[in-house]
Design an enzyme around this catalytic site. Structure first.
Site, PDB file in Angstrom:
ATOM      1  N   CYS A  14       0.837  -1.203   0.000  1.00 58.80           N
ATOM      2  CA  CYS A  14       0.000   0.000   0.000  1.00 58.80           C
ATOM      3  C   CYS A  14       0.874   1.257   0.000  1.00 58.80           C
ATOM      4  O   CYS A  14       1.515   1.552  -0.988  1.00 58.80           O
ATOM      5  CB  CYS A  14      -0.991  -0.051   1.156  1.00 58.80           C
ATOM      6  SG  CYS A  14      -2.381   1.070   0.937  1.00 58.80           S
ATOM      7  N   HIS A  59      -3.571  -5.723   0.990  1.00 57.40           N
ATOM      8  CA  HIS A  59      -2.951  -5.935   2.307  1.00 57.40           C
ATOM      9  C   HIS A  59      -2.952  -7.409   2.704  1.00 57.40           C
ATOM     10  O   HIS A  59      -3.886  -7.862   3.388  1.00 57.40           O
ATOM     11  CB  HIS A  59      -3.734  -5.162   3.374  1.00 57.40           C
ATOM     12  CG  HIS A  59      -3.516  -3.686   3.326  1.00 57.40           C
ATOM     13  ND1 HIS A  59      -2.498  -3.057   4.015  1.00 57.40           N
ATOM     14  CD2 HIS A  59      -4.181  -2.709   2.677  1.00 57.40           C
ATOM     15  CE1 HIS A  59      -2.545  -1.754   3.793  1.00 57.40           C
ATOM     16  NE2 HIS A  59      -3.558  -1.512   2.990  1.00 57.40           N
ATOM     17  N   GLU A  81      -1.172  -8.748   4.974  1.00 56.34           N
ATOM     18  CA  GLU A  81      -0.978  -8.844   6.431  1.00 56.34           C
ATOM     19  C   GLU A  81      -2.301  -8.720   7.192  1.00 56.34           C
ATOM     20  O   GLU A  81      -2.373  -9.044   8.365  1.00 56.34           O
ATOM     21  CB  GLU A  81       0.047  -7.795   6.904  1.00 56.34           C
ATOM     22  CG  GLU A  81      -0.481  -6.389   7.147  1.00 56.34           C
ATOM     23  CD  GLU A  81      -0.745  -5.581   5.869  1.00 56.34           C
ATOM     24  OE1 GLU A  81      -0.628  -6.164   4.766  1.00 56.34           O
ATOM     25  OE2 GLU A  81      -1.088  -4.389   5.991  1.00 56.34           O
TER      26      GLU A  81
END
Lengths: 85, 224
Positions: B87, B183, B185
């Site tokens: 990002c 994302h 994560e």
């Protein structure tokens, strides 16, 4: 050393789609204030720059504009005002 | 043991999620403050999501002048390990010219926060996206280089932001640099309702252990 005040406007290069400009255009059209206003949204900076003479200060200013204030891949800049103070 | 570093700028906000994701895979993980000048001890370095320096001027524009990003150039030149930008991290990599192209305001001018269906190489996965400046822009010549080098490893199935060729992520395989808007994560723990992000970390684990991706790729399961 001489000190100068500069105003800089950064906008997207011609041909790069400007969705913010398009959004403002649509509002202008909807409100009847303007048709095809071709709005471009950009950024305005004002800053001081010093140099031995005007061309020295302008060179420094151009480096600031190219390295920090704009991204030459998709933006161009214009120095709108350059005055000794 | 794999040693991971997560870079923290003023305004970074995905640093803790990224560290927890790394630790889930058993990696020893440290935060790295943005004034760090050496990254040699890390096998993998993350530029996590957030709003470094408030996204002032442009997303990622100011972060690229910080000492740690200068150190990243050295890390990459030495081919010390993997560099991953997620990002805002992807935006920084492009601004720092570590990856080609640039990310600009989304086509619809809105901040998009949703689950995005993606093609990760030939696998279908879903990952969260959350960005206002995710529209990938690149000139024709660079785009053909990207395709020739098979850098466009991650694509949107339903392009949400107007990115050229649906590009959601780039992988410079020569220099081990990956940049991606989604994302992974945020999709590790079952509690979040999506574990597709694991595939990405498992791929990194295998690469870092020196296992050939081609032979093991099919053994990675998406989700659970």
């Amino acid at each position: 050393m001489k000190k100068y005040k500069a105003d800089i406007i950064v906008t997207l290069k011609k041909g790069v789609r400007d969705p913010q400009g398009t959004a403002v255009d649509m509002v202008l059209k909807r409100t009847g204030l303007a048709e095809n206003a071709e709005v471009q949204v950009g950024k305005f900076f004002t800053l001081s720059v010093s140099g031995n003479n005007e061309s020295d200060a302008r060179n420094k200013l151009n480096k600031i504009c190219e390295d920090v204030l704009s991204n030459p891949v998709l933006e161009s800049y214009e120095v709108e005002r350059f005055l000794e103070v | 043991m794999i040693k991971a570093g997560v870079i923290v700028f003023p305004g970074t906000n995905c640093d803790i999620d990224t560290k927890r994701a790394c630790e889930f895979f058993g990696w020893e993980t440290n935060f790295i403050w943005h004034d760090e000048t050496s990254l040699d001890k890390y096998d993998v370095v993350f530029l996590p999501g957030g709003f470094s320096y408030g996204d002032y001027i442009r997303a990622g524009r100011l972060a690229r002048f910080s000492p740690v990003v200068m150190a990243l150039n050295d890390y990459v030149a030495k081919k010390r390990g993997f560099l991953i930008g997620i990002c805002n991290g992807f935006q920084i990599l492009c601004e720092a010219k570590l990856l080609p192209g640039i990310l600009s305001v989304n086509d619809n001018t809105q901040f998009i926060c949703e689950e995005a269906d993606l093609l990760f190489e030939d696998k279908e996965i879903t990952l969260p996206i959350a960005h206002g400046e995710g529209r990938f822009i690149v000139d024709e010549k660079t785009l053909s280089e990207i395709k020739a080098k098979k850098m466009n490893f991650l694509k949107y199935k339903n392009n949400p932001n107007g990115s050229i060729e649906d590009i959601a992520g780039l992988w410079d395989r020569e220099n081990n640099i990956i940049g991606m808007m989604p994302h992974p994560e945020r999709a590790i723990f079952a509690e979040t309702g999506n574990t597709d992000g694991r595939v990405f970390f498992e791929m990194l684990s295998m690469s870092l252990r020196g296992e050939a991706l081609a032979s093991t790729w099919q053994s990675i399961k998406c989700g659970t």
